[in-house]
Design an enzyme around this catalytic site. Structure first.
Site, PDB file in Angstrom:
ATOM      1  CE  LYS A 128      22.464  38.139  16.968  1.00 32.38           C
ATOM      2  NZ  LYS A 128      23.492  38.390  16.273  1.00 32.38           N
ATOM      3  CG  ASP A 178      22.509  38.484  11.152  1.00 32.89           C
ATOM      4  OD1 ASP A 178      21.993  39.001  10.131  1.00 32.89           O
ATOM      5  OD2 ASP A 178      23.441  37.395  10.728  1.00 32.89           O
TER       6      ASP A 178
END
Length: 217
Positions: A126, A144
């Site tokens: 991420k 997220d």
């Protein structure tokens, strides 16, 4: 959700915010890398308060490395998990200094490589996606909790975990929208499609969203 509806959703989000970007404060790719690393399980506002004090003092791998772990902790101790984050950022600085002498680290350069970024302590997929997208313009999509929620709630791209949602978004989001879709969805989830009670009445895609339990807010 069908293709036409997805495109209309993305078009409205784009028209509402043509030039989206991260809410983290940064001026170089390295500063962004540090800020995103610190942002795990923390708010952008909280990270900015810390980095607004840290970066004027230390905003390169050498300067942060020279602070030492304890010195770095003094600047980020208001952020959750600051002990482990300080250790990770300090180790990452050591690796950058050792392995990338060809880069202008004093000017905030970092390697433009997913493999190289994910090899740094505290940097997962991420974080690498955010840095590659925001600093280098890659069409990556960092998923997220906000993006996971919005994608599943609207049925834009459904998946049981963040990796599956990322794969689905990469598949169904047209090329023209890929560069900015991460920012549109995270901001939409942060301010409109919030976790506890989505603000459906104030949502620009309410009529396209397939969430059944809409609110009047």
């Amino acid at each position: 959700m069908n293709k036409n509806k997805r495109i209309e959703i993305l078009t409205r989000l784009r028209d509402d915010n043509p030039n989206p970007t991260t809410e983290l404060n940064f001026s170089t790719p390295f500063e962004l890398l540090v800020a995103v690393t610190l942002s795990a399980q923390a708010t952008d506002v909280g990270v900015n308060k810390a980095t607004d004090k840290l970066f004027p003092v230390a905003n390169t791998p050498k300067k942060i490395f020279d602070l030492g772990v304890d010195g770095l902790k003094d600047y980020i101790k208001t952020i959750g998990l600051f002990n482990s984050k300080a250790q990770n950022v300090h180790k990452a600085c050591a690796i950058l200094l050792e392995q990338y002498p060809q880069l202008d680290l004093d000017q905030g350069e970092i390697p433009e490589s997913r493999e190289a970024l994910e090899a740094l302590p505290g940097v997962g997929r991420k974080t690498a996606n955010v840095v590659l997208n925001t600093a280098f313009g890659w069409p990556t999509i960092a998923v997220d909790t906000h993006i996971f929620r919005v994608s599943n709630r609207t049925k834009l791209a459904m998946g049981k975990n963040v990796d599956l949602v990322e794969q689905k978004l990469l598949k169904v989001v047209p090329k023209a929208f890929k560069q900015d879709v991460h920012h549109w969805l995270i901001l939409h989830g942060r301010y409109t499609c919030v976790a506890r009670k989505p603000r459906c009445g104030a949502c620009i895609i309410e009529d396209l969203c397939e969430f059944k339990e809409k609110t009047s807010d």
